[in-house]
Design a protein around this motif. Structure first.
Motif: not given
Length: 107
Positions: A74-84, A87-96, A61-66
C-alpha cells in the motif's frame, strides 16, 4: 385497564385501546428496521474499507484466508481493502538520525 378507559371516557377522550396484550407496531416498522440495519452495515463496511497511508509509511495486507499478500504494498494516500477479510499493517519507513560518538585525533 377498565378504570383507565372509564377515566378517559369521562374526560371526553376517545381512544381505541386493544384488549389483547401486545399491540403490534405496523408493517412499516419492521421494514424500516431492516433498511436501517442494512444501511448501517453498508456504511460501516464502506468506512472500514478505506485505509489512508501517511507519507513516510508503507502498508502490507494480511488476508484472513490466504495469509500475507507479498506482491501488494500500500503506497501513500487512499487505499481500499476488503473489510473483515483483509487487514492493513502499516510500517514507518522514514529515516531517523543516529547519534554516533567518535573520538578524533585532534583536541
Amino acid at each position: 385497564m377498565n378504570a383507565f378507559k372509564n377515566l378517559l371516557n369521562r374526560l371526553g377522550v376517545r381512544i381505541n385501546i386493544p384488549s389483547g396484550g401486545g399491540g403490534g407496531g405496523g408493517k412499516g416498522l419492521g421494514a424500516a428496521a431492516v433498511l436501517l440495519t442494512i444501511g448501517s452495515v453498508a456504511t460501516y463496511g464502506a468506512y472500514k474499507s478505506i485505509v489512508i497511508i501517511q507519507p513516510g509509511h508503507v502498508g502490507i495486507i494480511y488476508n484472513r484466508f490466504s495469509g500475507l499478500r507479498e506482491n501488494v504494498a500500500l503506497k501513500d494516500g487512499i487505499n481500499f481493502v476488503i473489510p473483515w477479510f483483509e487487514r492493513p499493517i502499516i510500517y514507518d519507513i522514514r529515516t531517523r538520525p543516529q547519534l554516533v560518538n567518535t573520538n578524533s585525533g585532534s583536541k
